[in-house]
Design an enzyme around this catalytic site. Structure first.
Site, PDB file in Angstrom:
ATOM      1  N   ASP A   1       1.051  -1.197   0.004  1.00  0.00           N
ATOM      2  CA  ASP A   1       0.004  -0.116   0.053  1.00  0.00           C
ATOM      3  C   ASP A   1       0.906   1.249  -0.119  1.00  0.00           C
ATOM      4  O   ASP A   1       2.108   0.955   0.086  1.00  0.00           O
ATOM      5  CB  ASP A   1      -0.986  -0.107   1.028  1.00  0.00           C
ATOM      6  CG  ASP A   1      -2.310   0.592   0.903  1.00  0.00           C
ATOM      7  OD1 ASP A   1      -2.357   1.604  -0.029  1.00  0.00           O
ATOM      8  OD2 ASP A   1      -3.141   0.483   1.752  1.00  0.00           O
ATOM      9  N   ALA A   2       0.443   2.448  -0.257  1.00  0.00           N
ATOM     10  CA  ALA A   2       1.135   3.558  -0.486  1.00  0.00           C
ATOM     11  C   ALA A   2       2.085   3.500   0.955  1.00  0.00           C
ATOM     12  O   ALA A   2       1.404   3.738   2.326  1.00  0.00           O
ATOM     13  CB  ALA A   2       0.180   4.905  -0.410  1.00  0.00           C
TER      14      ALA A   2
END
Length: 667
Positions: free
Chosen positions: A351-352
């Protein structure tokens, strides 16, 4: 830790940047003649190209591998930061809608493997195609000669990035159709989204979400989930994967190993899931395992979540504290469990990495290296490039990651083999999904216009709403109303856009019933004197029917983009994620519903988001319809409309029944 020699190199690089910036400011402050300025710009561009070409030759094989495993966002870019006499604006907010030469050179020079696009990058069909075309042209000029994985979050419902595309009502709406239609809407809606993305030059969708939402207080998943039943989520998720990938768009299952039972948004903190192994296997992992077996997803995205039952080992954070490893940094979770035990052979993406679940605990270099050691193939958004100066810093960042990675490889040579396998895996999926169009860009423009938000696509969008809306309560069989007896309707809404969309639906369905269109009044809360109007109650008391709306969405920064919005909104404070002022609007709505009760006026509440927050209204309204969908869209005729409102009013007048079944339990 970064070695002393590397630290010196970084310091020298930063010093060079500051000196270059100083020279630039001096030249502009003292006003070079226009011809000299032009020559300076030309020479600078030429020097930049020469500099980048030289730098590309200087990258080691390891550094090239590291760059291939980077997925950068290009949401904003400023040629120079905006300044004035009183303050400097610290965050660049110039959207990238056309690829700047500097970013094109960076892509070619570095050989990064992927980019992530946001709503700010996506303005119109033609513009998007030109942007993705230019991105790919820059990529194939790199030493690797590989195209980019171009990614976007186009889940539907709460999380959409396109103003002009077919977006659909989202996963919980699809879950509400499952008892009657099985996987039909998951398969068909994802196929349409995939077809439209492909036409725009986008080859990876960060969807579907297959988290099993069992926590009513979950701020980040909620209606993004298909529901609380693992079997239902698994089947719908696998169908969505097939829909995307049949149109050569990579699907991304998220958020592994499961984000459904959390009360912390990983954009803002580091959640922990305390489930035991039995619960994890039967609930959290089940949809991922099913989809791996039945739909062959190209990508799985990790979650910044602690799962002590899966890995209780600790890691030291930037404050010197030892915390349980997040899944994103856990080799036990990503390699031993997902890669080996669950037999997933696709791309593992983080994920980011700018989300607080990672960024608040680890520096950028450590974060990337730890995810790679854990088994991640792509580091998503590990470094922000917003200015020309950031590009040089990014090259140093790649070298810093490579040096720390080399230290890890020295301790464990297996990591070198895995790194090579990871790059080969990325390139294998690129060969399957990222082939560049053979037709001219002009032809791509024409073809895309035939695919994006067509009449048939919008018809399916409305069909999903027609089958998803849930009738949550219906006291004294309020619905359907006796339409012939309704001459005046009072609307209670947040803003004029909602008013126009709801009124348009009322007019259309009354006309369809062949009855005179009722008079429509409204209390619009965004108006300055709305509270005075409410206190007088004069509009309501004249009505035969009251229809109110509420957006019960639990706010998350994912709705507006990501963690960066925390820095660029509301002076760095947590932004207001809903236009709706939650406290005041709910109070005013409750007062209006109670007034309707006192005057014996039938009231209907249309909830546009989460069903979890509706229990306070059970006693003060006669009927509640849940649409799960908070979107209000412009029609081809320029009118505001909402598929959810259209269906809700059709149910109100008895034109159709509420067909959706709530896919979650309310406490």
């Amino acid at each position: 830790m970064i070695s002393n020699s590397l630290s010196k190199n970084i310091l020298l690089g930063i010093t060079f940047l500051f000196f270059s910036t100083y020279l630039f400011k001096v030249s502009t402050c003292y006003g070079l003649p226009s011809n000299q300025s032009s020559n300076l710009a030309s020479n600078s561009s030429s020097n930049l190209m020469t500099k980048n070409n030289n730098r590309a030759k200087q990258f080691s094989d390891l550094e090239r591998q590291i760059a291939t495993k980077m997925a950068l966002d290009i949401r904003y870019f400023c040629q120079e930061m905006v300044t004035n006499k009183t303050k400097s604006v610290p965050h660049c907010l110039q959207p990238v809608t056309k690829l700047p030469d500097a970013l094109a050179e960076m892509i070619t020079t570095s050989g990064i493997g992927s980019v992530v696009l946001f709503a700010e990058n996506l303005v119109s069909t033609k513009q998007i195609i030109q942007l993705t075309h230019d991105l790919q042209q820059a990529a194939i000029k790199s030493t690797a000669g590989q195209p980019l994985i171009i990614s976007v979050d186009q889940e539907g419902g709460r999380v959409v990035r396109f103003a002009k595309a077919t977006s659909f009502a989202g996963n919980m709406a699809i879950g509400a159709t499952y008892p009657e239609h099985g996987v039909k809407f998951a398969a068909e809606s994802s196929a349409i989204i995939g077809k439209e993305l492909k036409a725009l030059g986008i080859n990876n969708n960060y969807a579907p979400v297959v988290d099993v939402n069992t926590n009513a207080d979950n701020p980040v998943i909620n209606t993004r989930s298909f529901g609380e039943d693992p079997k239902r989520v698994a089947e719908l998720g696998a169908a969505a994967v097939k829909g995307f990938q049949q149109h050569s768009v990579m699907a991304t299952l998220k958020h592994f190993p499961g984000h459904g039972d959390t009360h912390v948004d990983s954009h803002l903190g580091l959640p922990i899931v305390e489930h035991d192994l039995v619960t994890i296997t039967k609930q959290d992992l089940a949809p991922f395992q099913w989809a791996i077996k039945h739909s062959d997803p190209a990508m799985i995205m990790t979650a910044h979540i602690q799962y002590p039952a899966l890995d209780n080992s600790t890691i030291e954070n930037i404050n010197g504290e030892h915390i349980v490893r997040p899944a994103t940094m856990s080799r036990k979770i990503l390699t031993d469990l997902l890669r080996d035990e669950m037999a997933f052979d696709g791309i593992i993406a983080t994920d980011a990495l700018d989300m607080a679940g990672i960024a608040h605990y680890f520096d950028e270099v450590t974060a990337v290296v730890e995810t790679f050691v854990a088994g991640a193939d792509l580091a998503v958004m590990p470094f922000k490039i917003r200015t020309n100066e950031d590009i040089d810093k990014f090259y140093l960042f790649i070298k810093a990651v490579a040096q720390m990675m080399q230290q890890k490889i020295t301790d464990n040579n297996l990591l070198s083999v895995e790194l090579t396998q990871s790059v080969a895996r990325i390139n294998r999926y690129k060969a399957n999904y990222c082939q560049l169009p053979k037709s001219s860009i002009a032809k791509q423009f024409m073809e895309a216009e035939q695919f994006i938000a067509t009449t048939a696509h919008l018809a399916l969008e409305q069909a999903l709403a027609d089958n998803a809306v849930v009738l949550l309560i219906n006291k004294r069989t309020t619905l359907p109303v006796e339409v012939a007896k309704v001459a005046r309707i009072h609307l209670f809404v947040l803003n004029w856009q909602e008013f126009r969309a709801l009124k348009q639906a009322i007019i259309a369905h009354w006309q369809k019933a062949g009855l005179p269109i009722p008079q429509v009044s409204a209390t619009v809360i965004s108006e300055g004197d709305a509270k005075k109007q409410l206190a007088r109650g004069e509009k309501l008391t004249k009505a035969d029917l009251m229809i109110a709306t509420i957006d019960t969405k639990i706010a998350s920064v994912v709705d507006i983009g990501g963690a960066e919005d925390l820095l660029t909104s509301n002076n760095g404070k947590t932004p207001m994620l809903n236009e709706q002022d939650k406290v005041s609007y709910e109070q005013l709505l409750s007062e209006q519903l109670q007034q309707a009760q006192q005057h014996k006026i039938a009231s209907i509440l249309i909830a546009k988001g989460s069903p979890y927050l509706l229990t306070p209204y059970f006693e003060i309204t006669d009927a509640i319809l849940v649409t799960f969908d908070d979107r209000i869209l412009p029609s081809a005729e320029g009118q505001d409309y909402s598929p959810g409102y259209n269906t809700s009013v059709a149910i109100v007048v008895g034109e159709q029944k509420a067909l959706g079944k709530l896919p979650v339990s309310l406490k």
